[in-house]
Design an enzyme around this catalytic site. Structure first.
Site, PDB file in Angstrom:
ATOM      1  N   LYS A  22       0.850  -1.213   0.000  1.00 33.58           N
ATOM      2  CA  LYS A  22       0.000   0.000   0.000  1.00 33.58           C
ATOM      3  C   LYS A  22       0.878   1.254   0.000  1.00 33.58           C
ATOM      4  O   LYS A  22       0.674   2.168  -0.786  1.00 33.58           O
ATOM      5  CB  LYS A  22      -0.893   0.014   1.252  1.00 33.58           C
ATOM      6  CG  LYS A  22      -1.551   1.378   1.504  1.00 33.58           C
ATOM      7  CD  LYS A  22      -2.437   1.403   2.727  1.00 33.58           C
ATOM      8  CE  LYS A  22      -1.760   1.762   4.018  1.00 33.58           C
ATOM      9  NZ  LYS A  22      -1.476   3.192   4.232  1.00 33.58           N
ATOM     10  N   ASN A  23       1.866   1.268   0.887  1.00 32.64           N
ATOM     11  CA  ASN A  23       2.603   2.524   1.074  1.00 32.64           C
ATOM     12  C   ASN A  23       3.594   2.828  -0.034  1.00 32.64           C
ATOM     13  O   ASN A  23       4.163   3.918  -0.062  1.00 32.64           O
ATOM     14  CB  ASN A  23       3.290   2.543   2.444  1.00 32.64           C
ATOM     15  CG  ASN A  23       2.272   2.757   3.551  1.00 32.64           C
ATOM     16  OD1 ASN A  23       1.112   3.089   3.270  1.00 32.64           O
ATOM     17  ND2 ASN A  23       2.677   2.551   4.799  1.00 32.64           N
ATOM     18  N   ARG A  92      -4.352   9.967   4.038  1.00 33.41           N
ATOM     19  CA  ARG A  92      -3.189  10.819   4.235  1.00 33.41           C
ATOM     20  C   ARG A  92      -2.376  10.976   2.947  1.00 33.41           C
ATOM     21  O   ARG A  92      -1.813  12.023   2.654  1.00 33.41           O
ATOM     22  CB  ARG A  92      -2.315  10.184   5.339  1.00 33.41           C
ATOM     23  CG  ARG A  92      -0.955  10.805   5.549  1.00 33.41           C
ATOM     24  CD  ARG A  92      -1.025  12.078   6.349  1.00 33.41           C
ATOM     25  NE  ARG A  92       0.290  12.645   6.549  1.00 33.41           N
ATOM     26  CZ  ARG A  92       0.505  13.786   7.172  1.00 33.41           C
ATOM     27  NH1 ARG A  92      -0.496  14.471   7.678  1.00 33.41           N
ATOM     28  NH2 ARG A  92       1.717  14.264   7.313  1.00 33.41           N
ATOM     29  N   CYS A 116      -5.300   7.919   9.011  1.00 34.81           N
ATOM     30  CA  CYS A 116      -5.435   7.414  10.375  1.00 34.81           C
ATOM     31  C   CYS A 116      -5.147   8.524  11.379  1.00 34.81           C
ATOM     32  O   CYS A 116      -4.230   9.331  11.187  1.00 34.81           O
ATOM     33  CB  CYS A 116      -4.450   6.275  10.602  1.00 34.81           C
ATOM     34  SG  CYS A 116      -4.909   4.776   9.751  1.00 34.81           S
ATOM     35  N   ARG A 121      -0.676  15.295  12.777  1.00 35.18           N
ATOM     36  CA  ARG A 121       0.112  14.897  11.605  1.00 35.18           C
ATOM     37  C   ARG A 121       0.258  16.126  10.704  1.00 35.18           C
ATOM     38  O   ARG A 121      -0.392  16.251   9.668  1.00 35.18           O
ATOM     39  CB  ARG A 121      -0.550  13.728  10.860  1.00 35.18           C
ATOM     40  CG  ARG A 121      -0.633  12.474  11.693  1.00 35.18           C
ATOM     41  CD  ARG A 121      -1.236  11.309  10.939  1.00 35.18           C
ATOM     42  NE  ARG A 121      -0.316  10.686  10.004  1.00 35.18           N
ATOM     43  CZ  ARG A 121      -0.641   9.652   9.218  1.00 35.18           C
ATOM     44  NH1 ARG A 121      -1.857   9.164   9.248  1.00 35.18           N
ATOM     45  NH2 ARG A 121       0.253   9.122   8.395  1.00 35.18           N
ATOM     46  N   PRO A 122       1.134  17.059  11.118  1.00 33.46           N
ATOM     47  CA  PRO A 122       1.255  18.295  10.351  1.00 33.46           C
ATOM     48  C   PRO A 122       1.883  18.060   8.978  1.00 33.46           C
ATOM     49  O   PRO A 122       2.433  16.992   8.710  1.00 33.46           O
ATOM     50  CB  PRO A 122       2.169  19.163  11.225  1.00 33.46           C
ATOM     51  CG  PRO A 122       2.878  18.239  12.126  1.00 33.46           C
ATOM     52  CD  PRO A 122       2.056  16.993  12.255  1.00 33.46           C
ATOM     53  N   ILE A 123       1.798  19.085   8.106  1.00 32.18           N
ATOM     54  CA  ILE A 123       2.432  18.971   6.780  1.00 32.18           C
ATOM     55  C   ILE A 123       3.456  20.105   6.602  1.00 32.18           C
ATOM     56  O   ILE A 123       3.793  20.474   5.482  1.00 32.18           O
ATOM     57  CB  ILE A 123       1.387  18.970   5.632  1.00 32.18           C
ATOM     58  CG1 ILE A 123       0.481  20.205   5.685  1.00 32.18           C
ATOM     59  CG2 ILE A 123       0.548  17.711   5.668  1.00 32.18           C
ATOM     60  CD1 ILE A 123      -0.322  20.409   4.392  1.00 32.18           C
ATOM     61  N   ASP A 124       3.922  20.641   7.753  1.00 37.27           N
ATOM     62  CA  ASP A 124       4.844  21.784   7.685  1.00 37.27           C
ATOM     63  C   ASP A 124       6.121  21.469   6.903  1.00 37.27           C
ATOM     64  O   ASP A 124       6.618  22.298   6.144  1.00 37.27           O
ATOM     65  CB  ASP A 124       5.185  22.257   9.106  1.00 37.27           C
ATOM     66  CG  ASP A 124       5.721  21.135   9.990  1.00 37.27           C
ATOM     67  OD1 ASP A 124       5.252  19.979   9.847  1.00 37.27           O
ATOM     68  OD2 ASP A 124       6.615  21.385  10.809  1.00 37.27           O
ATOM     69  N   ASP A 308       4.531   0.899  12.054  1.00 40.82           N
ATOM     70  CA  ASP A 308       3.333   0.250  11.502  1.00 40.82           C
ATOM     71  C   ASP A 308       3.173  -1.190  11.986  1.00 40.82           C
ATOM     72  O   ASP A 308       2.099  -1.778  11.821  1.00 40.82           O
ATOM     73  CB  ASP A 308       3.378   0.272   9.965  1.00 40.82           C
ATOM     74  CG  ASP A 308       3.231   1.679   9.408  1.00 40.82           C
ATOM     75  OD1 ASP A 308       2.841   2.580  10.165  1.00 40.82           O
ATOM     76  OD2 ASP A 308       3.513   1.875   8.207  1.00 40.82           O
ATOM     77  N   ILE A 330       7.401   7.530  16.808  1.00 39.53           N
ATOM     78  CA  ILE A 330       7.101   8.197  15.528  1.00 39.53           C
ATOM     79  C   ILE A 330       5.825   9.034  15.638  1.00 39.53           C
ATOM     80  O   ILE A 330       5.795  10.181  15.217  1.00 39.53           O
ATOM     81  CB  ILE A 330       6.955   7.173  14.372  1.00 39.53           C
ATOM     82  CG1 ILE A 330       8.179   6.250  14.316  1.00 39.53           C
ATOM     83  CG2 ILE A 330       6.734   7.880  13.032  1.00 39.53           C
ATOM     84  CD1 ILE A 330       9.492   6.905  13.984  1.00 39.53           C
ATOM     85  N   ARG A 400      -8.540  -0.414   4.203  1.00 41.52           N
ATOM     86  CA  ARG A 400      -7.657   0.575   3.583  1.00 41.52           C
ATOM     87  C   ARG A 400      -6.295  -0.021   3.253  1.00 41.52           C
ATOM     88  O   ARG A 400      -5.596   0.484   2.379  1.00 41.52           O
ATOM     89  CB  ARG A 400      -7.465   1.780   4.513  1.00 41.52           C
ATOM     90  CG  ARG A 400      -8.735   2.611   4.677  1.00 41.52           C
ATOM     91  CD  ARG A 400      -8.459   3.919   5.405  1.00 41.52           C
ATOM     92  NE  ARG A 400      -7.186   4.428   4.975  1.00 41.52           N
ATOM     93  CZ  ARG A 400      -6.253   4.927   5.777  1.00 41.52           C
ATOM     94  NH1 ARG A 400      -6.466   5.020   7.057  1.00 41.52           N
ATOM     95  NH2 ARG A 400      -5.103   5.365   5.296  1.00 41.52           N
TER      96      ARG A 400
END
Ligand code: EPZ
Length: 419
Positions: A22-23, A92, A116, A121-124, A308, A330, A400
């Site tokens: 998936k990832n 995500r 999830c 879970r920032p995107i900075d 994970d 994490i 998912r």
């Protein structure tokens, strides 16, 4: 709302072919936007997240056909650069389309992604990296508008404060057709990043150093289509291995990614579970009761123990002999599965980033709800080893990331049905 009804207590036994990852399939699907031609992705898992990714491609103007194991994507007609809010919220990885859309169109409009809930879970880091590559970014009314005034991003030297997987992938996607060289220092080293780079190289990209902490990308004018086989899913593999260990069974995992699964296997081996590796297969056999793991299990970026796989390993250890201690480094909030495991009779104490698991003799079926993808899978692992029946709801989380989950588990002799 669908649920799994699981009757525990059966020893799982048999062999399975591991699904595609998936990832890595999600950023690779985003990467097809950059190709001037058709891409054929083999071993592409059939998952709800992959369907979400194909809906994003469709709304940008791509043709995308998904059939069992194959995705055929034609990006020639791409004309859009905005991902609607409802598609952004589905997962995500929708954020991964930013780098690819910017590379293709020079502009994109997105909103904060879903996925999830594992804490903030920032995107900075994604946005700061794009800015360094010449992207102007403004944020209003919940929409993030990114525009490259010259139409093409430029290379940059980017040092990440943390080896973020998604940020590394997004920079690579934006950099492969940018002007000049991009250097990523402290890049994430996850195998899925190498898979993305292998795909992009097959499309004509010039990338060196993936799998190491310094990646160098030399921008090329154009990418072309290709046929590519997606790597097996090391986390799905870890889940089925944990399930076998928890139920006292025997498993042959075919098409396994052995070196990529090593950080998980080397920890599981400390429980006394027999693990043998030959010819691209992992053979797992549990004899007596598992031992607790003496050393603290610390989740770390690859090649450390994967976050994970934390939840599924925990489920295998709740009935081990002795006490195991986890440290989640994490995500802030990745112990949401523990309440359900405690309801089933586990003895787990969570204190901030640490979870102490004292092995009990037995756990029992219960009515529980999946909280997130891996947490949900961990609950299924526990349910299969429990006495009695578990009703596990909110299984859309599991769908998912796990292809035909109940079919795979049933083929190993697990009693599971979807209702
Ligand atoms: C990827 O998420 C995976 N998702 C996750 O798998 C996995 O748990 C994670 O990497 C770590 O291995 C996909 O590949 C689709 P990160 P990602 O950016 O990219 C912080 C699963 O179950 N951070 O490496 O989102 C962040 O909050 C999923 O399959 C920032 O602070 O992970 C986290 O604490 C869940 N700012 C840490 O970095 C940013 O801009 C690691 O996140 C970006 C991240």
């Amino acid at each position: 709302m669908q649920k799994f009804v699981i009757s525990g207590g059966n020893r799982l036994s048999g062999e399975i072919n591991l699904q595609g990852s998936k990832n890595s399939s999600l950023p690779i699907i985003a990467g097809t936007l950059l190709a001037d031609g058709e891409c054929v992705l083999k071993n592409c898992p059939v998952l709800s997240d992959v369907y979400s990714a194909s809906r994003i491609l469709n709304c940008l103007g791509c043709k995308c056909q998904l059939s069992s194991g194959n995705a055929v994507i034609d990006s020639i007609g791409v004309s859009g650069f905005e991902i609607p809010d409802e598609l952004m919220r589905e997962m995500r990885s929708s954020i991964m389309f930013m780098g690819a859309i910017l590379g293709r169109m020079g502009e994109c409009i997105v909103s904060i992604p879903g996925g999830c809930e594992l804490g903030s879970r920032p995107i900075d880091m994604h946005l700061a990296s794009f800015r360094k590559m010449g992207v102007d970014i403004s944020d209003s009314g919940g929409k993030i508008h990114c525009r490259i005034p010259s139409g093409k991003a430029h290379g940059a030297k980017i040092s990440l404060s943390f080896p973020s997987v998604g940020t590394t992938e997004n920079i690579i996607l934006c950099a492969v057709t940018a002007k000049g060289d991009t250097i990523i220092n402290n890049a994430a080293r996850e195998p899925e990043i190498c898979d993305l780079c292998r795909f992009l190289r097959k499309c004509g990209a010039d990338i060196k150093g993936d799998g190491e902490s310094r990646i160098v990308i030399r921008g090329v004018k154009k990418l072309h289509g290709c046929e590519y086989t997606i790597m097996p899913d090391r986390i799905a593999g870890a889940t089925y291995i944990a399930m076998t260990a928890a139920t006292g069974g025997e498993l042959i995992l075919k098409n396994a990614c052995i070196s990529e699964t090593e950080p998980f296997i080397s920890v599981l081996e400390q429980t006394g579970c027999g693990i043998y590796i030959a010819d691209n297969r992992i053979y797992v056999r549990k004899g007596a009761r598992l031992h607790a793991i003496k050393d603290r299990i610390r989740t770390m970026p690859h090649p450390g123990f994967p976050t994970d796989a934390q939840a599924v390993l925990m489920s295998a250890l709740i009935t081990a002999d002795g006490t195991s201690v986890f440290e989640e480094n994490i995500f802030d909030c990745r112990y949401r599965h523990t309440d359900a495991l405690i309801k089933m009779g586990a003895d787990i104490q969570v204190m901030g980033k640490v979870a102490v698991v004292r092995g009990v003799n037995k756990i029992y079926g219960a009515d529980i709800e999946a909280t997130d993808l891996r947490g949900g899978a961990a609950m299924a692992v526990a349910a299969l080893s429990a006495e009695g029946t578990t009703n596990l709801s909110n299984i859309y989380h599991i769908d998912r990331g796990y292809e035909k989950f109940e079919e795979v588990v049933s083929s190993l002799g697990g009693k599971i049905r979807r209702e």
